[in-house]
Design a protein around this motif. Structure first.
Motif, short mmCIF file in Angstrom:
data_model
loop_
_atom_site.label_atom_id
_atom_site.label_comp_id
_atom_site.label_asym_id
_atom_site.label_seq_id
_atom_site.Cartn_x
_atom_site.Cartn_y
_atom_site.Cartn_z
N LYS A 91 -8.42 -5.99 -0.58
CA LYS A 91 -9.45 -5.40 0.27
C LYS A 91 -8.85 -4.97 1.61
CE LYS A 91 -12.85 -6.11 -2.63
NZ LYS A 91 -13.52 -4.94 -3.28
N PRO A 92 -7.79 -4.17 1.56
CA PRO A 92 -7.10 -3.83 2.82
C PRO A 92 -7.96 -3.00 3.77
CG PRO A 92 -6.25 -2.52 1.00
CD PRO A 92 -7.19 -3.52 0.39
N ASP A 93 -9.01 -2.38 3.25
CA ASP A 93 -9.79 -1.48 4.11
C ASP A 93 -10.91 -2.19 4.85
OD1 ASP A 93 -8.15 0.54 3.25
OD2 ASP A 93 -9.45 1.00 1.53
N ASP A 115 -12.79 -4.55 7.51
CA ASP A 115 -12.56 -5.01 8.88
C ASP A 115 -12.81 -6.51 8.92
OD1 ASP A 115 -12.49 -5.55 11.55
OD2 ASP A 115 -14.34 -4.46 12.05
N GLY A 129 0.80 -1.21 0.00
CA GLY A 129 0.00 0.00 0.00
C GLY A 129 0.84 1.27 0.00
N GLN A 173 -5.42 -8.74 2.19
CA GLN A 173 -4.35 -7.75 2.38
C GLN A 173 -4.12 -6.88 1.16
OE1 GLN A 173 -0.68 -9.17 4.12
NE2 GLN A 173 -1.72 -10.92 5.01
N ASP A 206 -16.75 -6.62 8.53
CA ASP A 206 -16.88 -6.75 7.07
C ASP A 206 -16.66 -8.18 6.59
OD1 ASP A 206 -17.31 -3.98 6.72
OD2 ASP A 206 -15.14 -3.63 6.88
#
Lengths: 98, 416, 993
Positions: free
Chosen positions: C740-742, C744, A86, C737, C669
């Motif tokens: 869809k890192p955002d 939960d 990221g 990772q 999530d």
């Protein structure tokens, strides 16, 4: 044996704790339905494969389990930087400029 | 000078002073009808068949290093054609046919030795997969048979087939016409024959750029020996293909990995055939000189370092010791790496590119040596006519867009 | 004949005169001393003929005193311990050692194959590329077998090596390679500074040239100096000296490979001791002090036993107190010859002549050494004698020919720094004009060179250079460097350097590569034929490819090629050195990973119970699983599996499915994440429910399948297939990772933490009820089909219950933490048996899933889409998920793609076999008429037939037709009916039965 610094564990560990994950910064198209076959093919299959500094994905599979990115010179196999997934690709100083 | 026992004899009587150079070493001309980038087995074979079958001799093969110095001279020389898919069967079987007569064709003993290639099955999944291969091969008229563990032992006595092994041998697929050849001789034989017909082989000549005309078509190559004009350029650069193609702005679905091999000290005949175990990544045969020739799986990450990691060859030797317990006191003599170009579906790419006049033959991965004559033969057709040879047509670069993959590895596009 | 008398000097040397050792060579018994190598012991007994060469079978003697030896290769040991191609010069003598010469028949002194020499003009470089081509079939039948039999050197072991090997990992600040003067100084400097230091030495004695030459440092002898330094290092807590340890390779990022010979030198190794130990040394700094390798000088018949490197002659005299001859000629082109002359004279060896091509050098050095001998300014042109040297022919600067009787020719063409380790990571050696040799060029990070390896041939330079390198390495790492050191040594002049080149004048057959029988004629022939690059020359002639890896022949070959080309040696690039520096036993590289330890075997928690029950096991990926549980008179898998299937369909059965991949997915999530990771809409699942889950790859191919259960609004339990577990884990982690890192969501792989069992059959509910807490309501109203929930076992242990069916029967999967797995399995087996059922294994599981048309790994083979597998009904239409975009490519929608069907044999006993291909009735057996293949098969006792799943072109359209399943090898040809994949109870009524 590459010695790789995991940016999360903040420690240098041998390559066998990690798994190579191919080219980094390959972003999945945000709206898949708006993308044609050629673009999907590019995303899935076509790679830079550079002779020199490559940004690549690794996973600390036998450690924290997390993916991170790494700049490695594919000719000397020296590692120039590792950074969290990221984060933007770091710019290298004179040493990494080759 | 024709090679034969008679010529060896008469030259011996003359103190071996009259042998000519096996190939010319010319400086490049200003232009050619076609330039082939890469003087490995595939590139030299391409030039040979262009000259021999198409009468195209105004051709140069340019090579950054020395001819045969890349993967041609670094592989474990296994030859077989028992692939799964029809398309693969066709091209490898085409090569297999050419291997049979190659020494005579080239008047150069490439020592093709059909001593049999045995692929070991270690569990039920292997058995079912291999049997499917065998049946598919039989359908296509390709030699391949299924043998029991006992038959495998009889075919290769040093093999341990005891059921207590961690990965016991439960059977094997055997291609009797498979075998090995002398890798260097393949490059030299093609070079000698192509050179004799007028093909220029230019060594120590690195490509630094691909020049395109205003229409975007290829105009020639910039090299360390100056610009060489050509309306057709065929890139046959194995692990370096991505780099060369990038000079023309063409991206490729390739990744370059180190592939290691090693040889033991020479011993008296021990291994009568070639044995492969894909499951535990071990490939072994014995050269005519007596060295055991052992191949490993690819290293774990992309690299151009032309060497491998110690733990990868260790891993292969663990498997070799399991299968051949007598080798443990034998010593590893040399260990080296090549750079193999791997495609997402593990099948080669042969044919046109988005740039007019620019052709590519690459992606042979870990198995290119066996295809050398067939690959050169079909690519010569492509370069000569601009159209893919029927056998090469399925191996287009375009297949990655259409999805018509030739998936020999069942591993395409696992993105991580 | 020299055998029978002793060539041991009365005094001196590092040999223990009070420790005689018996040994044998080619069946004859001899005696040596502790401290000998096999080579020195043979020479002490006057044995100078040690082997035969590779191609011409010429008699060969001992050339060197270390690992660069090209000639004296012997076979040691017997049966499983038979060890070919061992250098006599590095084999440490022990009592009872038995060695045999190689590559000769019938005997070493008379070798019939020496007849090859007569045909040498025919057998020149590359002759085999030019002939043996006609007729083509003769290559394999006649020529190749003959060549193979003639080639090879020793014989491989006859049986499994009974010895053990191991691998260890060492970590240090400073690794020093080579315990010669430079290495010792470097190690002392680094260790005294406080750096963690490892000094490795391939020899069994530290000292290098200090023990081979007569030297003095600060008033003590070289050997004494080395011994004292070794003792000091051994006494430091931060230093280690590893002798008998050959460093063979430099690898990435400061990894070095070394092999330690632990018990090879012992007559009776202690029980359980390893034979050799692979050491992977990770070092922050490495100092290569590997010394230099002496170059031979080419002349006619320079391969005769008795032609020896001058440095080796001195080593035998000084270290082993052995005279390798009685009357010597010294032929050298450097000033080091003075030492050779003096040492020979001191040992009482008559020096018949000293030959040196350099103007005035022979006379000058002879005078300086004070040895009375004939000084000849010229070259030795050829050696005389056959099985041993009997003289040397020489020609002087004036053109006069000399013949000198001798039994030893000590040669030196100067020294080449041992740069091998500096090139393993891609470095190239660089020409050094001042020393006339290739020396280390650019070094990899963290590496330094010192002493002769760096081209510093003088002893004082080696000591100061080594010290400085050790101090610098320590300082780099933050240690305070020790003060510089100025040792006092006996004078080094005259210097050892001489330039690598060819001195003309050689006559006859001149060997460049002794072991591979490559002559100057071969080099000239190869060059004439266009093999003008060193790499081509090497490959065409095999120069430098013998077991000595060209240590002595490489430089000679370059010089010869340069002379022929009329170029300077410095213009040529030496061929690449590859690891290993010296050959390494394959067993040592494999280490302890042999037999069952080759790879770990994973066992499910109830494995021991299955063993007690007499189960037959089968490997499945890393797992060992029960294939079937034979009972009573059941004789094999077919009978047992038939009975197991019948028991399930009639009563109840239990199957251990603990190997399934299991994942806990939790977080606010979690549902959204699973909706992205799975192709079917699993996020919409209500809490307390479970459903099928399908995973796709990015390219639209099916990857794996399993189940998704929602235990709570934000908590899911997901399973994958057994073999696919690790890949599914990677898939989930990557999607979470990277894509869809955002979200939960947290994912935990709990495969090993939970035991899980499938209980199936009409009486399954009764069986489950017997192991559950009676308070848990398993009635269909409370726990209907596709219910999921948490429960307790009868003993109060936690459990999870899912109402899922793979077999098509009423079925449950019950999970409990691994420690209670064996107990639960035992209880379930008992419950089923009481109800008239039994445990069932993989074979029965597979039969029942074929009956029901469920896909598994043989169909999800990485090349099939959901549509091919009949699973497109599950694929979500609206949401985005991994693999979605590619599903609509025309190629994947092609109706001709093979799709899943069921098969059943028309004749009950006509066997359908795995991998059989499908053809229309009457169609010929060829690729054009191939319609598809059988993916998996089994015998259905329920249907009384052989059944299968298959992937067939236009599969759906063929249902109701007949095809042949043909297996060409054993002639199986079964006529089959094509049916829908679910052949048994297609309505699913038994799920609720």
């Amino acid at each position: 044996m590459l010695l790789i610094r995991c940016p999360y564990c903040a420690t240098e560990r041998p390559e066998i704790e990690f798994r190579h994950g191919g080219q980094a910064h390959v972003a999945r198209p945000a709206d898949p339905s708006a993308v044609d076959d050629a673009a999907w093919s590019e995303y899935l299959f076509f790679r830079d494969n550079p002779k020199g500094v490559a940004a690549e994905r690794w996973r600390h599979v036998h450690g924290c389990g997390r993916f991170f990115n790494c700049l490695r010179d594919t000719v000397s196999d020296r590692i120039l930087a590792t950074y969290p997934a990221g984060a933007p690709r770091p710019t290298l100083g004179a040493e990494g400029a080759r | 000078m024709k090679f034969s026992f008679a010529s060896v004899l008469s030259n011996a009587l003359g103190g071996n002073a009259a042998w000519p150079a096996q190939w010319r070493s010319p400086e490049p001309k200003a232009s050619y009808d076609a330039v082939i980038v890469g003087a490995g087995g595939h590139g030299l074979a391409t030039a040979y068949y262009m000259a021999k079958e198409r009468g195209l001799t105004n051709v140069a093969v340019i090579e950054k290093g020395w001819l045969g110095g890349g993967n041609t001279g670094r592989n474990t020389t296994i030859i077989r054609s028992n692939y799964l898919w029809e398309e693969s069967e066709a091209i490898y079987e085409h090569a297999m046919g050419l291997w049979q007569e190659l020494s005579t064709e080239l008047n150069y003993n490439v020592m093709y030795s059909a001593r049999g290639v045995m692929m070991l099955a270690h569990d039920r999944h292997d058995v079912e997969t291999f049997k499917r291969h065998v049946h598919a091969n039989r359908l296509a008229g390709i030699d391949n048979e299924w043998i029991s563990a006992g038959e495998a032992k009889a075919f290769c006595p040093p093999l341990d087939v005891s059921p207590t092994l961690r990965f016991p041998v439960v059977g094997a697929a055997l291609q009797r016409c498979g075998g090995v050849a002398r890798h260097d001789a393949v490059a030299w034989g093609y070079a000698r024959a192509a050179s004799a017909m007028g093909v220029d082989i230019v060594q120590n000549c690195a490509v630094t750029g691909i020049r395109r005309d205003p229409s975007g078509a290829v105009a020639g190559v910039e090299t360390s020996k100056g610009f060489i004009g050509a309306k057709k350029v065929g890139v046959v650069a194995a692990g370096h293909t991505s780099t060369v193609m990038a000079m023309a702005g063409v991206r490729m679905p390739l990744e370059s990995y180190p592939l290691q091999a090693l040889v033991s000290e020479p011993v008296k005949p021990f291994m009568p055939c070639v044995v492969m175990s894909n499951k535990i990544h071990a490939y072994m045969s014995q050269s005519d000189k007596g060295e055991l020739v052992i191949g490993a799986g690819t290293d774990a990450y992309t690299s151009y370092s032309q060497r491998g990691a110690l733990h990868i060859s260790e891993h292969t030797l663990e498997a070799i010791c399991e299968l051949f317990p007598a080798v443990r006191r034998l010593r590893m003599l040399r260990n080296w790496g090549g750079i193999v170009d791997v495609t997402p579906d593990r099948s080669p790419i042969i044919g046109r590119t988005p740039v007019a006049g620019l052709f590519v033959n690459c992606g042979w991965g870990t198995g290119g040596f066996k295809a050398t004559p067939g690959s050169g033969h079909v690519f010569a057709h492509t370069l000569a006519t601009g159209e893919p040879h029927p056998i090469a047509a399925p191996f287009s670069l375009d297949r990655f867009r259409t999805g018509r993959l030739i998936d020999e590895a069942a591993a395409a596009a696992v993105a991580h | 004949m020299t055998a029978g008398r002793s060539f041991r000097l009365a005094s001196g040397g590092l040999v223990a005169r009070d420790a005689p050792l018996r040994f044998s060579f080619d069946g004859a018994d001899y005696e040596g001393l502790a401290g000998d190598t096999l080579a020195s012991a043979l020479l002490a007994n006057g044995v100078r003929l040690a082997g035969r060469s590779f191609k011409y079978h010429r008699p060969r003697g001992i050339v060197a005193a270390g690992s660069e030896e090209p000639n004296a290769l012997v076979e040691l040991g017997a049966v499983g311990r038979r060890e070919p191609d061992t250098r006599a010069t590095t084999a440490e003598l022990f009592d009872g050692l038995s060695a045999r010469s190689q590559n000769r028949w019938p005997s070493l002194r008379f070798d019939a194959m020496a007849v090859n020499s007569l045909f040498a003009p025919l057998l020149g470089a590359g002759f085999y590329y030019k002939t043996f081509m006609w007729p083509a079939s003769f290559w394999e039948r006649l020529y190749e077998p003959l060549i193979r039999r003639a080639a090879g050197l020793g014989r491989i072991a006859e049986a499994r090596d009974p010895d053990r090997y191991e691998t260890v990992h060492d970590h240090c600040d400073v690794l020093v390679v080579g315990a010669g003067p430079a290495g010792i100084a470097a190690a002392l400097a680094a260790a005294r500074a406080g750096a963690k230091t490892i000094l490795v030495e391939e020899d069994f004695v530290a000292g290098g040239r200090l023990v081979a030459d007569r030297r003095e440092i600060d008033g003590v002898g070289g050997a004494e100096f080395a011994r004292a330094a070794q003792a000091e290092l051994a006494g430091l807590p931060n230093a280690r000296v590893l002798v008998r340890t050959a460093l063979f390779g430099a690898y990435d990022h400061g990894e070095y490979g070394a092999v330690e010979r632990v018990t090879d030198h012992l007559a009776d190794p202690p029980p359980f001791a390893v034979r050799q130990r692979l050491r992977r040394i990770f070092a922050k700094r490495c100092i290569v002090a590997a010394g230099a390798i002496e170059r031979p000088l080419p002349f006619g018949d320079n391969d005769r036993p008795g032609v020896m490197l001058a440095g080796a002659v001195r080593a035998y005299l000084n270290r082993y107190a052995v005279t390798p001859g009685t009357r010597a000629v010294v032929f050298a082109d450097n000033d080091d010859a003075a030492r050779t002359l003096a040492d020979l004279a001191l040992a009482g060896v008559e020096v018949a002549a000293h030959v040196d091509p350099r103007p005035g050098a022979a006379a000058r050095l002879t005078a300086a050494s004070g040895v009375a001998t004939r000084a000849i300014e010229g070259v030795v042109t050829r050696a005389l004698g056959r099985l041993a040297v009997t003289g040397a022919a020489s020609v002087d600067a004036a053109g006069a020919a000399w013949r000198v009787d001798c039994d030893l020719i000590a040669v030196s063409g100067g020294w080449t720094p041992s740069a091998h380790l500096t090139t393993h990571l891609g470095g190239k050696p660089a020409w050094r004009e001042d020393i006339g040799a290739f020396a280390p060029g650019a070094l990899p990070p963290g590496m330094a060179v010192a002493g002769a390896a760096a081209g510093d041939f003088g002893l004082a330079d080696a000591l100061t250079g080594g010290w400085a390198a050790g101090a610098r390495a320590a300082q780099d790492l933050g240690f305070a460097p020790p003060p510089p050191r100025e040792p006092k040594v006996d004078p080094d002049a005259p210097a050892r350097a001489s330039t690598l080149r060819v001195h003309p004048g050689a006559r006859g057959k001149v060997f460049v590569d002794l072991q591979n029988d490559v002559t100057t004629g071969d080099v000239a022939l190869a060059r004439r034929e266009g093999f003008r690059r060193p790499e081509h020359l090497k490959r065409y002639t095999t120069l430098g490819m013998a077991t000595d890896q060209g240590k002595t022949s490489g430089p000679l070959g370059l010089a010869e090629l340069a002379a022929l080309e009329g170029r300077e040696v410095s213009d040529l690039a030496p061929t690449t050195w590859r690891p290993p520096f010296t050959p390494v036993a394959i067993g040592a590289l494999a280490g302890a990973h042999v037999g069952p330890d080759l790879q770990p075997t994973r066992l499910p928690p109830a494995h021991a119970v299955a063993v007690e029950m007499g189960a037959v096991f089968v490997p499945a990926g890393p797992w060992l699983r029960a294939q079937y549980y034979p009972q009573g008179a059941e004789s094999g898998w077919l009978e047992a599996a038939d009975a197991e299937v019948r028991a399930v369909r009639a009563a109840a059965g239990v199957c251990d499915v603990s190997t399934l991949g299991k994942f806990e997915v939790a977080g606010a999530d979690a549902a959204a994440f699973l909706d992205f990771a799975f192709a079917n809409p699993v996020g919409a699942l209500a809490p307390g429910r479970v459903r099928y889950g399908l995973l796709l790859r990015d390219d639209g191919m099916a990857m794996d399948d399993g189940t998704v259960a929602r235990l709570a609004p934000h908590r899911f339990v997901v399973t994958s297939s057994s073999v696919g577990g690790p890949a599914a884990h990677l898939h989930f982690d990557f999607q979470r990772q990277a894509r869809k890192p955002d979200l939960d969501v947290r994912i935990e792989n709990v495969t090993s933490q939970w035991a899980q069992f499938s209980v199936a059959g009409p009486r399954a509910r009764d069986a489950i009820a017997r192991v559950l807490d009676p308070a848990f309501d398993v009635s269909d109203a409370a726990f209907p089909y596709l219910a999921a929930g948490e429960a307790r076992l009868a003993g109060g242990e936690p459990a999870r219950l899912f109402r899922l069916s793979y077999s098509g029967e009423r079925a449950y999967e019950i999970a409990t933490p691994a420690q209670w797995g064996a107990g639960l399995f035992r209880a379930l087996v008992a419950a089923c048996e009481e109800l008239g059922g039994r445990a069932y294994g993989l074979e029965a599981l597979n039969v029942m899933r074929i009956e029901k048309g469920h896909v598994a790994g043989s169909e999800i083979d990485g090349r099939t889409t959901p549509r091919d597998l009949g699973l497109d009904k599950f694929v979500a239409k609206k949401k985005d998920f991994v693999g979605r975009a590619m599903l609509s490519r025309p190629t994947l929608l092609d109706p001709a793609r093979p799709s899943l069907v069921g098969l059943r044999s028309v004749e009950p006993d006509a066997r359908i076999v795995a991998g059989a291909h499908l053809l229309a009735e009457g169609a010929p057996f060829d690729a054009r008429h191939d319609l598809g293949h059988v993916t998996t098969f089994g015998h259905s006792p329920t249907l009384g037939r052989w059944i299968a799943l298959a992937l067939v072109k236009d599969g759906a359209a063929r249902i109701g037709t007949r095809l042949r399943a043909v297996e060409p090898l054993r002639g199986h040809d079964a006529l089959c009916e094509v049916v829908a994949p679910a052949q048994f109870d297609p309505e699913g009524s038994r799920l609720h039965g």
